[in-house]
Design a protein around this motif. Structure first.
Motif, PDB file in Angstrom:
ATOM      1  N   GLY A  76       7.502   2.759  -1.335  1.00 23.83           N
ATOM      2  CA  GLY A  76       6.545   2.043  -0.507  1.00 23.83           C
ATOM      3  C   GLY A  76       5.252   2.795  -0.279  1.00 23.83           C
ATOM      4  N   ILE A  77       4.940   3.754  -1.173  1.00 22.41           N
ATOM      5  CA  ILE A  77       3.695   4.504  -1.037  1.00 22.41           C
ATOM      6  C   ILE A  77       2.527   3.583  -1.399  1.00 22.41           C
ATOM      7  CG2 ILE A  77       3.598   5.430  -3.401  1.00 22.41           C
ATOM      8  CD1 ILE A  77       2.865   8.135  -2.118  1.00 22.41           C
ATOM      9  N   GLN A  78       1.476   3.627  -0.585  1.00 17.93           N
ATOM     10  CA  GLN A  78       0.336   2.735  -0.795  1.00 17.93           C
ATOM     11  C   GLN A  78      -0.724   3.399  -1.669  1.00 17.93           C
ATOM     12  OE1 GLN A  78      -0.075  -0.518   0.347  1.00 17.93           O
ATOM     13  NE2 GLN A  78       2.106  -0.202   0.667  1.00 17.93           N
ATOM     14  N   PRO A  79      -1.491   2.610  -2.431  1.00 18.36           N
ATOM     15  CA  PRO A  79      -2.576   3.192  -3.225  1.00 18.36           C
ATOM     16  C   PRO A  79      -3.543   4.012  -2.374  1.00 18.36           C
ATOM     17  CG  PRO A  79      -2.226   0.925  -3.882  1.00 18.36           C
ATOM     18  CD  PRO A  79      -1.320   1.173  -2.711  1.00 18.36           C
ATOM     19  N   GLU A  80      -3.759   3.591  -1.112  1.00 19.61           N
ATOM     20  CA  GLU A  80      -4.672   4.337  -0.241  1.00 19.61           C
ATOM     21  C   GLU A  80      -4.177   5.765  -0.007  1.00 19.61           C
ATOM     22  OE1 GLU A  80      -3.694   1.309   0.324  1.00 19.61           O
ATOM     23  OE2 GLU A  80      -5.416   0.050   0.783  1.00 19.61           O
ATOM     24  N   VAL A  81      -2.849   5.913   0.115  1.00 19.02           N
ATOM     25  CA  VAL A  81      -2.278   7.247   0.344  1.00 19.02           C
ATOM     26  C   VAL A  81      -2.519   8.125  -0.878  1.00 19.02           C
ATOM     27  CG1 VAL A  81      -0.135   8.503   0.771  1.00 19.02           C
ATOM     28  CG2 VAL A  81      -0.563   6.338   1.937  1.00 19.02           C
ATOM     29  N   ILE A  82      -2.312   7.554  -2.055  1.00 25.27           N
ATOM     30  CA  ILE A  82      -2.544   8.310  -3.281  1.00 25.27           C
ATOM     31  C   ILE A  82      -4.013   8.703  -3.381  1.00 25.27           C
ATOM     32  CG2 ILE A  82      -2.388   8.226  -5.797  1.00 25.27           C
ATOM     33  CD1 ILE A  82      -0.135   6.224  -5.496  1.00 25.27           C
TER      34      ILE A  82
END
Lengths: 418, 73
Positions: A76-82
């Protein structure tokens, strides 16, 4: 790729930018010893390393399906976190490049991921025990393993080869260094370009463009390989100078022993399932080779600043990434602000770097006269001053200023003859 | 917390042995080449020194090839 959203495009571009900084940050790992001993001309060396990095990117089809090696909870990691993680990693890579210190790009990336994950999901999403086993222990072990191996190898090669003719040994060690530097380049292309491929693939999966568990599309492989090769060809000359000339003065025998040790450690560790950082291995090998030669010295002031940078890599990248993640959480304008900040500070770092240009023409000059920038001063201030006895001992054997703090406080301090 | 000391230990051992062996082997090759030069200036036979030197270099090349195969695996 019909639903290729803006944030996804930003993540892909940022990941390629990280790949690029990774390339020029790590050129030194493969080529510093080859360049400083004169085995290859600087431009030729970085060109060869770039080609081998590109080849390495295509060599292995086994792409990392985890970018953090289990360090953070990636479900559930979001693109924003990456994106936020990449911002932290890129900025740390640029800052360490500016002050000419080798530091691990992988640690910067992991630090960025930790920071961004904590900011978005809280402390619980970070696996502390993995942090110790995959980051802290390898960071201590890599330079020790590579350093000890390089030291014994250096001793052996001086002992065995003491009666050889100048001509035979000159040609021989040059070929040996080129071969082991080539291996390091190849391994770097495979490992680090794959890291970027993994990030982009993960972002594409998270954004719903790719099905989970799918292989990276061809354009991802090609662009990641090209980005790392271009970065390598640009050459992180500042870091090359520190590694090749700043830590110790390398002769061809030492360069060969150091590079062989580094190549062996990198391949053995990844093959035996205890991955060690390339940067840490090469730095340790160079210092070991410095200790292995009779009369050889290691400049512990430079080494200390490098160790401090290693210690700061993870928290610094984490802090920047956490701030970036906090700002992106405000929505589209937040993401835009972070992107503008990244471009702006990268440009600022570049402008500062033009004050004293280091390129292929002066890469082999003494590295001790580097400008004392804000970060250098800050790092020197954080560096623990050597204990009294140790300082005397150092002063007796090492012509360099004993402590980093002295060096920056007193720029006119005598620089060692190089 | 599980720390794989065995893996770390074997990385240490393998790295140390392989590095020292390879560098030693390569240096012997260089010694052989150097001996060949001396022998040819004296007019002696160069066969032994040449063969020895190229044996050493061939073993080093094999190690490099094995390294590349590890990267590709």
């Amino acid at each position: 790729m019909e639903n290729f959203s803006l944030i996804l495009a930003i993540v892909v571009v940022t990941a390629l930018a990280f790949d690029f900084t990774n390339g020029f940050h790590d050129t030194a790992n493969a080529m510093a010893t080859t360049i400083s001993t004169g085995a290859m001309k600087p431009k030729v060396a970085v060109a060869m390393s770039a080609v081998l990095n590109l080849v390495g990117a295509f060599l292995s089809i086994e792409v990392a399906n985890t970018i953090s090696k289990g360090l953070v909870d990636e479900s559930g990691i979001q693109p924003e976190v990456i994106f936020a993680a990449l911002v932290g990693a890129i900025l740390w890579n640029l800052v360490t490049w500016l002050v000419g210190l080798p530091s691990s790009s992988s640690h910067a990336l992991m630090g960025g991921l930790i920071g961004a994950t904590i900011a978005s999901a809280g402390l619980g999403a970070v696996h502390g025990d993995v942090l110790v086993t995959k980051v802290l222990i390898p960071a201590v072990a890599a330079p020790l393993v590579a350093g000890v191996a390089a030291m014994f190898a250096t001793r052996l090669t001086y002992k065995l080869g003491q009666h050889t003719s100048e001509k035979a040994s000159g040609k021989g060690y040059r070929a040996g260094q080129i071969a082991s530097a080539g291996l390091v380049s190849l391994a770097h292309g495979t490992n680090d370009a794959q890291k970027t491929m993994g990030i982009i693939t993960l972002a594409l999966v998270a954004g719903g463009t790719l099905a989970p568990d799918s292989d990276p599309p061809v354009w991802v492989i090609v662009s990641a390989g090209i980005a790392i090769a271009l970065g390598t060809y640009l050459g992180g000359w500042r870091i090359i100078r520190t590694m090749g000339k700043g830590l110790t003065d390398l002769q061809p025998q030492q360069g060969f022993a150091a590079q062989t040790s580094a190549a062996t450690v990198i391949l053995a560790s990844s093959h035996l399932g205890f991955s060690l950082s390339t940067t840490h291995s090469v730095s340790g090998a160079v210092m070991g080779a410095g200790l292995g030669r009779k009369g050889g010295v290691v400049r512990w002031s430079t080494a200390t600043r490098m160790f401090v940078a290693w210690g700061l890599t993870l928290p610094a990248a984490a802090l920047v990434a956490a701030l970036a993640e906090w700002v992106t959480a405000f929505g589209t304008w937040g993401t835009a602000a972070v992107a503008v900040f990244l471009v702006g500070s990268s440009a600022a770092i570049w402008v500062v770097s033009r004050r004293e240009v280091v390129d292929h023409t002066n890469v082999n000059d003494a590295a001790t006269d580097e400008p004392a920038g804000v970060v250098t001063t800050a790092m020197a201030a954080v560096a623990p001053p050597p204990a009294g006895a140790a300082a005397e001992d150092l002063a007796a054997t090492i012509p360099a200023p004993a402590a980093a703090t002295e060096a920056t406080a007193n720029p006119s301090a005598p620089t060692p003859a190089v | 917390m599980h720390i794989d000391w065995a893996a770390l230990g074997s990385v240490f051992g393998v790295s140390l042995v392989v590095t020292v062996a390879l560098v030693g082997l390569f240096t012997l090759g260089i010694v052989g080449l150097s001996k060949r030069e001396e022998a040819s200036t004296r007019g002696d036979s160069v066969a032994l020194a040449t063969t020895g030197a190229y044996m050493c270099f061939a073993l080093c090349a094999a190690a490099v090839a094995y390294g590349i195969s590890l990267i590709m695996a």
